[in-house]
Structure formats: structure tokens, C-alpha cells
Design an enzyme around this catalytic site. Structure first.
Site, PDB file in Angstrom:
ATOM      1  N   SER A  94      35.705 106.966  30.092  1.00 52.29           N
ATOM      2  CA  SER A  94      34.495 107.552  29.502  1.00 52.29           C
ATOM      3  C   SER A  94      34.732 108.818  28.696  1.00 52.29           C
ATOM      4  O   SER A  94      33.793 109.325  28.082  1.00 52.29           O
ATOM      5  CB  SER A  94      33.465 107.839  30.597  1.00 52.29           C
ATOM      6  OG  SER A  94      32.895 106.640  31.062  1.00 52.29           O
ATOM      7  N   LYS A 111      33.508 108.799  25.203  1.00 51.31           N
ATOM      8  CA  LYS A 111      32.118 109.087  24.860  1.00 51.31           C
ATOM      9  C   LYS A 111      31.972 110.392  24.083  1.00 51.31           C
ATOM     10  O   LYS A 111      30.931 110.642  23.477  1.00 51.31           O
ATOM     11  CB  LYS A 111      31.253 109.139  26.112  1.00 51.31           C
ATOM     12  CG  LYS A 111      31.025 107.797  26.805  1.00 51.31           C
ATOM     13  CD  LYS A 111      29.987 107.921  27.904  1.00 51.31           C
ATOM     14  CE  LYS A 111      29.723 106.581  28.569  1.00 51.31           C
ATOM     15  NZ  LYS A 111      30.656 106.290  29.669  1.00 51.31           N
ATOM     16  N   SER A 154      27.189 110.272  32.262  1.00 51.64           N
ATOM     17  CA  SER A 154      28.137 109.351  31.629  1.00 51.64           C
ATOM     18  C   SER A 154      27.539 107.960  31.485  1.00 51.64           C
ATOM     19  O   SER A 154      28.212 106.939  31.657  1.00 51.64           O
ATOM     20  CB  SER A 154      29.432 109.282  32.437  1.00 51.64           C
ATOM     21  OG  SER A 154      30.469 108.704  31.680  1.00 51.64           O
TER      22      SER A 154
END
Length: 430
Positions: A70, A73, A130
Site C-alpha cells: 500500500s 498509494k 489505507s
């Protein structure tokens, strides 16, 4: 005999005291060496970067490409904030979750198919929790589809100076196996980045869109006012957690971001950023064995940076360089313009080190640009100042206004130059 025993005990105690002194000195020396030495980390790769300059202070396997989970991101955050900055999006705009977005596995799973939320709420969900579903909703809003958005991500990666091996296949960092039939057909492979790539991305994010920290530093927040429970930030190291009974032992002074990541392939990853005494550091650890360890390893990296380095101005704005104190100009009352630096030049330097010397390279503007009249602050060229492997380029500017010479002065100057050239030409014949 009693007197002899007394002196014997006294000598023995002195010897013991001396041995203890040696031991303490040895321990102190080892401790000092450990404090000044680079950290030993139990992760696959890591890096420590000073944010304003991109100066690398520590690295371990920093060029090895790995799945970032993640942490990818951050590119989604960057593109959303860029769209906000450029007026393509507004925080109050809305986006509706597709069936694919609502069905995303992993972190998030808060948004229903067909549900409409503001860009700001979706951004909070992505930055704090997240949220994979929120990330996909934002990607589809900007790119038309997640695959279209992934192409924007890869184009931006090249623009930001990330390595050619860095690649994004989606907005979330999930693998092809995770997203199955939704995997992109026009992009092969997986999402991969090196620790250095991640740090480069993080640096652009926090320097160009610093307001992202207003989102990433939030310990907890409800997605909707009607929600019973808030989203808890996966970043345990936030300074805002210093009073949280569950996370206070991880809370770190000055830390206000940035992004965690975890998949089975990536293991536990974390990009942290903290600011102290005017110096912002960015740390990246990839492949930690456990969730707590990604934060423990990050603490080692950041402690190394803040303990051993300080951000220091090595050349001040408004000062002249020894290598180029003046710049030749034409058509001026004066034929040389005093040149000074437009901005400060600063680097992270080892604490207690002697004044660092900068290497200087000057590139002046073309002669047809260096013509009077000039105003104070007009650009005369650039100066690249290097400190070790790191460099910064700043403008060289005019220190004062430079007046244009009158026609009579220029005519007399031309006549003088004509006679000088003539004399030199005749002199050359003999």
C-alpha cells in the site's frame, strides 16, 4: 602484619577501581561508536533521505525493486492532490463506488456499491485507513478506469525521476492474484519499486503537496458521522499517538506521516516522515518481519538521522561566490554586474563536523541576455553547488540595478575599442 594487610587491601581496591574505570571507558567508547555508526536493520531494504534536497543519509539495498504494497498509494495521493491543485478536482466534488471498487479486498471494505462520497472523505479513508475501495473510487474518477489511472501513475513516475524498473499496475498496491480479472491487460507484471523510488515519490509528495500531512497525521476519524467506530490510522508512530495507551510506545516526536503497506509478498513496509529543528527526514523500510518491527526499524533509521545530522545553510542568499563575483554585461554604465545567490543553499551535515566546502559550477546566460539595463534580482545565470554526492542549483542574480549607458558613452567606448583592436593588430605584425 596488620599494617601490611591494610596496604594490601588498599592496593587491591585501587586495582579494582582502575579495572572498573577501564571497563566503563570501553563501554562508553563502544556505545559512542554505536551511536555514531549506521543502524543495523532487519529488513530487506531501507533508505533515509533529507526531504528538501533529496540528500541520502543512509541506505541498505536501496535500489532493489520489491513489492511496496500500500505504499504505492502515495502515487494515488500525489495524483489526486495534483488534480486538486490544477483545478481538475475539488475537495467537495463527489465520486460513486463501482461494483469493483466496493468489492476490493484487504484494508478498507467500508464503501458500498453505488455509494457516493466527497473526494475529501475518500482521501481521508485512503490516507488514514489505507482504504483499497476508496483508492479505486478515486482512480476511476481521475483515470476513467483503474487501468487508465495506472498509466497516469507510470507516466508520473518517469516525470518524478523514479527508476525505469518502478511500475504501478493499480491504485492500491494489490497483486494481480488479488485483483484477478480486474488486472490490467495493457500493463504486464506487478507493482514494484525500490526503497529509493519510494523515497523519491514521498519527497515529491511532501514538498509539492505538503497539505497531505494534514490528512496523514490524523490518528483516527470517522468516515461518516453516522459511523459507530472511527478509522484507526495504521501508522502507529504518529506523534498524535503519544497519549494513546495502545500506541504511545511507538509514537515518535515530529512524525506526521506517511504510509504503511503489507501483503504476504511485500511483508511489512513503512514510509515515515518526521520534522525536527527545521530538518524533515523521510525513511523507508521494506520487508520487515512483523507489524511492530516495521516501526521499530523505522525508529532506528530516524534516530540515526536526527542524532548524527543537522540541516545547515552552507551558502546564504545575497552572497557572492568566489568563483563568479561579477558577470560581464554589455551596454551598461558599468561593464560588470555584481552577482549573488538568489536563495540559500543548505544540506544535512554531520554534527560537529568542520565547515563544509562546496564545489561550484557556474553557467551564465547567453551574452545577448546579459545586456543593460538590468534590475536588482534579474537572473544572470545559475550556480550548481555540490556537497559530496549531492548538489543544488540556484539562480545567480544581479545584486544592484545596472543602468544602460548613454549614446555618447557607448560611442566613445566603441572608438576606444576600435583603436585598441587596431593597435593590437599592428603589434601583431612585428
Amino acid at each position: 602484619m596488620k599494617k601490611f594487610g591494610f596496604w594490601k587491601r588498599k592496593v587491591s581496591l585501587a586495582l579494582v577501581f582502575a579495572m572498573l574505570q577501564v571497563s566503563f571507558l570501553h563501554i562508553f567508547a563502544v556505545t559512542a561508536l554505536a551511536a555514531d555508526g549506521e543502524p543495523e536493520l532487519d529488513v530487506k531494504s531501507a533508505i533515509l533521505m533529507e526531504a528538501s534536497t533529496g540528500q541520502i543519509l543512509y541506505e541498505k539495498n536501496a535500489d532493489e525493486v520489491l513489492p511496496p504494497a500500500s505504499m504505492s498509494k502515495m502515487m494515488t495521493e500525489y495524483l489526486v492532490m495534483e488534480a486538486i491543485h490544477n483545478g481538475k478536482l475539488k475537495w467537495e466534488d463527489t465520486a460513486t463506488a463501482s461494483k469493483y471498487a466496493a468489492s476490493a479486498i484487504g484494508s478498507g471494505q467500508l464503501i458500498a456499491e453505488g455509494e457516493t462520497l466527497t473526494i475529501k472523505d475518500l482521501f481521508y479513508a485512503m490516507s488514514i485507513y489505507s482504504s483499497n475501495d476508496a483508492s479505486i473510487v478515486l482512480a476511476e474518477k481521475l483515470g476513467g478506469s483503474e487501468e487508465g489511472f495506472a498509466k497516469l501513475m507510470n507516466d508520473k513516475a518517469r516525470e518524478l525521476g523514479m527508476s525505469e524498473k518502478a511500475q504501478f499496475i493499480n491504485a492500491t498496491g494489490l497483486s494481480r492474484a488479488d485483483i484477478k480479472e480486474n488486472a490490467p491487460k495493457s500493463i504486464q507484471g506487478e507493482t514494484v519499486m525500490s526503497a529509493k523510488d519510494v523515497a523519491i515519490l514521498a519527497r515529491h509528495l511532501v514538498t509539492e503537496h505538503k497539505e497531505v500531512l494534514e490528512y496523514t497525521k490524523v490518528p483516527s476519524k470517522k468516515l461518516r458521522e453516522s459511523d459507530k467506530s472511527p478509522m484507526i490510522n495504521y501508522n502507529w508512530m504518529l506523534e498524535g499517538n503519544s497519549s494513546n495507551v495502545n500506541f504511545k510506545k511507538y509514537a515518535y516526536q515530529g512524525l506526521d506521516g506517511l504510509k504503511t503497506g503489507h501483503t504476504d509478498e511485500a511483508r511489512y513496509c513503512f514510509t515515515g516522515t518526521a520534522e525536527r529543528n527545521g530538518m524533515r527526514l523521510i525513511s523507508v523500510v521494506m520487508g520487515a518481519k512483523t507489524e511492530p518491527e516495521r516501526f521499530n526499524q523505522t525508529r532506528k533509521v530516524l534516530d540515526y538521522g536526527f542524532t548524527n545530522f543537522e540541516f545547515k545553510t552552507l551558502a546564504k542568499a545575497g552572497t557572492a561566490l568566489d568563483a563568479q563575483k561579477t558577470v560581464p554585461i554589455t551596454k551598461g554604465v558599468e561593464l560588470e554586474a555584481p552577482a549573488v545567490l538568489k536563495n540559500d543553499v543548505a544540506f544535512a551535515v554531520k554534527k560537529g563536523s568542520a565547515d563544509a566546502k562546496l564545489e561550484t559550477k557556474v553557467d551564465l546566460l547567453a551574452a545577448d541576455k546579459l545586456v543593460a539595463p538590468l534590475k536588482k534580482g534579474d537572473k544572470l545565470g545559475t550556480a550548481t553547488l555540490s556537497f559530496g554526492k549531492n548538489s543544488e542549483t540556484v539562480d545567480l542574480v544581479a545584486e544592484n540595478d545596472m543602468e544602460k549607458a548613454g549614446w555618447f558613452r557607448m560611442m566613445m567606448r566603441a572608438i576606444k575599442n576600435l583603436f585598441v583592436d587596431l593597435f593590437n593588430g599592428v603589434k601583431g605584425l612585428f
